[in-house]
Write an enzyme that holds these catalytic residues in place. Structure first.
Site, PDB file in Angstrom:
ATOM      1  N   HIS A 108     -14.931  13.051 -13.653  1.00 23.48           N
ATOM      2  CA  HIS A 108     -14.395  13.375 -14.976  1.00 23.48           C
ATOM      3  C   HIS A 108     -13.124  14.237 -14.900  1.00 23.48           C
ATOM      4  O   HIS A 108     -12.972  15.056 -13.997  1.00 23.48           O
ATOM      5  CB  HIS A 108     -15.448  14.098 -15.811  1.00 23.48           C
ATOM      6  CG  HIS A 108     -15.963  15.358 -15.175  1.00 23.48           C
ATOM      7  ND1 HIS A 108     -15.325  16.562 -15.298  1.00 23.48           N
ATOM      8  CD2 HIS A 108     -17.045  15.591 -14.400  1.00 23.48           C
ATOM      9  CE1 HIS A 108     -15.993  17.484 -14.637  1.00 23.48           C
ATOM     10  NE2 HIS A 108     -17.047  16.920 -14.073  1.00 23.48           N
ATOM     11  N   GLY A 149       0.788  -1.226   0.000  1.00 26.77           N
ATOM     12  CA  GLY A 149       0.000   0.000   0.000  1.00 26.77           C
ATOM     13  C   GLY A 149       0.823   1.279   0.000  1.00 26.77           C
ATOM     14  O   GLY A 149       0.444   2.277  -0.608  1.00 26.77           O
TER      15      GLY A 149
END
Lengths: 213, 213, 213
Positions: free
Chosen positions: A138, A71
Site C-alpha cells: 500500500h 529492461g
C-alpha cells in the site's frame, strides 16, 4: 482490430510474447489480431513473430499499440521518447494473471508480468516495468522508467525514483526510498534509503558510489 | 482411464497429492481416475491415498502414469532409473496454476508446482523438479535431475547442471552457471558461477568445498 | 446477507478491501453485501468503504463477519480478544487466488492473501495472517497471532510460535522453529532455531537480544 508492436527483440521481448499469448483477456479487450517486433539489430533469429523493421525507421500506424520490452531504464527512455515524438501510442500491458487492487493509478507504458500483486493506493509513472511475482504494498510510489525485476517486494509506503533499476528478488522495508537512477543488486534487502544514482547491494544493502551508466 | 502412481510417500509426496487434487485440468487431460503411492518404507501413516507396495517390488501396469516425489537428485535418479528399466512411464506434471511460456522443451518426469512462471526459450532435462512460486527467465537451461526448491529465481540465460540442488529462495543473476551436482543453500544470491559438486551459500553466495553426497 | 467489518483502517486494512473485491467467490460463499471499517482513530481519510465507528464502541450485529487488519501480533490480539468477548465472530478470509492443499486445519481469524501456497498437513492457530506470495511447506505449524509478511517461505516441518512476526521475504529451512514472540527481519534466512522473544535478522539470520515490544 489492432496490432501489438513489441519494441525490442531481445530476451525480454520474447518473454513479452509469451505473456501476451497467455493473456487472452488482454488480447480480446484490446482487440489484438497480430503481434510484430521492431528492433535496431539487423538479424534477430528465433523470434516467435516477424520483425518488421528497425526502431529508427518505424512509422506508427493508427492501429498499432506499442509495448517496450527493453529492461534498461535509460535505453527504454531513449527509445520510447523517440517513438512518442512520432505519435506512437504505448499501451498498459497487464498480464491476465497479474492482480491490481484499488486506487492504483498508472501512466502509459506500464508492463506488469504474471503473478504480480499490486495492492492499494499506489501511483506508478510512465513506462514502468514490473516483472513476474513481485508484490507491491500500500501507498507505494514508482516513478517514470523504473524497472522491477522478478520477485521484488516493495512493502508499504516505499518510493522508487525515476529510472531506478531493482534486480531480481530485491526487498525494501516500509517507508524507504530508492533514489532516482539507483541500481539495487539482485537479492538485496534495503533497510535504509538508497541515495540517487548509486549502486547498492547486499543484505543489508549498502551503497557503493555512483552507478556507472 | 489411468492411475497416477506417486513414487515416494514423504512430505513432498503428500504435497504432490495436494497439487494433483487442485489440478482438475491436468487430471482430466491425462484421464486419471485414481492416485496411489509406492514407497520402500514399511508403514507410512497419514497418507491421503493408499500405498500399494514398495518401489522394489513395483511392476508397472499399462495404465500407470508415474510421478516421482523424491526431492534429492541422487535418490530420485536411482529410483526412476530402476523403474524406467522396468518400462515404467513418468509423465510431466504441471500444476494447473503453473504458467509455461513459449518454446519451452522438457523431458520426461518434469514436476512443476503452483505459481511457477517459466518464460521463453527454455530447455529442461529429465526428471527436473521445480517447486512453488519459482520464476524461470528466458534462455535458461536446466539439466537432468536438478531440483529447484520453492521461490527460486533463475534470471536470463542461467544454466543449472545435472543433479544440482537449489534450496528455497535461491536467486541467480543473468548468465551464471550452477555446476553439476552443486548444492546452493536456501536464500543464496548467486553472482558468480558455482563449480560442479560444491556446496555454496550466502549473499553473495560463496563456495565451500565439495558437497558431501 | 452479511456484512464484512474490517477491524483497522490502516494500510493493511485498505489492502484487505482490495483483496475482498478481487475475491468474488469468497464474497458469494459468505453472502456478503457490504463492507465497512471500524477504527479507533477519529478521522481516517481515503478509505474505500465507510468507517462506522470505533473499535471501543463497536457492538457486533448478528450478520457481521469480522476480519482483523492489524499486522502487529500484540495489537491484533488485544483488539480481537476485546471483540470476541462481546461475541463478535471473526471469519477465515482466503483470497480467491490463494491455494490451500490437503489436511490443512486452521482456527478463526485466518487471513490469507493472494498467491499464497499452503501445501499439506499443516496446522494454523487463531488469527494468523499470511500475506501475498508466501509458500508454506508440509507439516508446518503456525501458532496463534503469528504474522507472515509477503513472500515468506516456510519449508517443511517449520514451527512458528505464538505472536511471532516474520518480515517480508523471510526464508526458514526445514525443521527449524521460530520462538513465540520473536521478530525476524525482512529478507532473513533462518538456518538455526530462533529463541522466543528475540529479534533476529540477516543471512544467515542471527539473534540480537530481546525484542522490544
Amino acid at each position: 482490430m489492432s496490432r501489438i508492436v513489441i519494441v525490442g527483440a531481445g530476451g525480454f521481448g520474447r518473454e513479452i510474447f509469451a505473456w501476451l499469448r497467455s493473456s487472452p483477456k488482454f488480447l480480446e479487450r484490446e482487440k489484438i489480431d497480430s503481434i510484430v517486433y521492431i528492433d535496431d539489430r539487423d538479424h534477430v533469429s528465433g523470434l516467435p513473430a516477424p520483425c518488421i523493421g528497425t526502431i529508427e525507421e518505424y512509422v506508427p500506424s493508427g492501429n498499432d499499440k506499442l509495448i517496450c520490452a527493453i529492461g534498461s531504464p535509460e535505453a527504454r527512455q531513449q527509445v520510447v521518447e523517440k517513438i512518442e515524438a512520432r505519435s506512437g501510442v504505448f499501451v498498459q500491458f497487464l498480464h491476465d494473471l497479474a492482480l491490481v487492487g484499488i486506487n492504483v493509478v498508472a501512466d502509459a507504458g506500464l508492463v506488469v508480468c504474471p503473478n504480480v500483486v499490486i495492492s492499494s493506493d499506489i501511483r506508478i509513472g510512465r513506462h514502468v516495468h514490473i516483472n513476474s511475482n513481485c508484490t507491491i504494498g500500500h501507498d507505494v510510489v514508482i516513478s517514470d522508467f523504473a524497472t522491477l525485476s522478478s520477485s521484488c517486494n516493495l512493502t508499504g509506503a516505499v518510493e522508487v525514483g525515476e529510472s531506478a533499476f531493482l534486480g531480481t528478488a530485491v526487498t525494501v522495508i516500509p517507508g524507504k526510498t530508492i533514489g532516482a537512477g539507483a541500481l539495487v543488486g539482485a537479492g538485496s534487502v534495503v533497510l535504509r534509503d538508497v541515495p540517487p544514482g548509486v549502486t547498492s547491494f547486499g543484505n543489508p544493502s549498502k551503497s557503493y558510489g555512483l552507478r556507472n551508466v
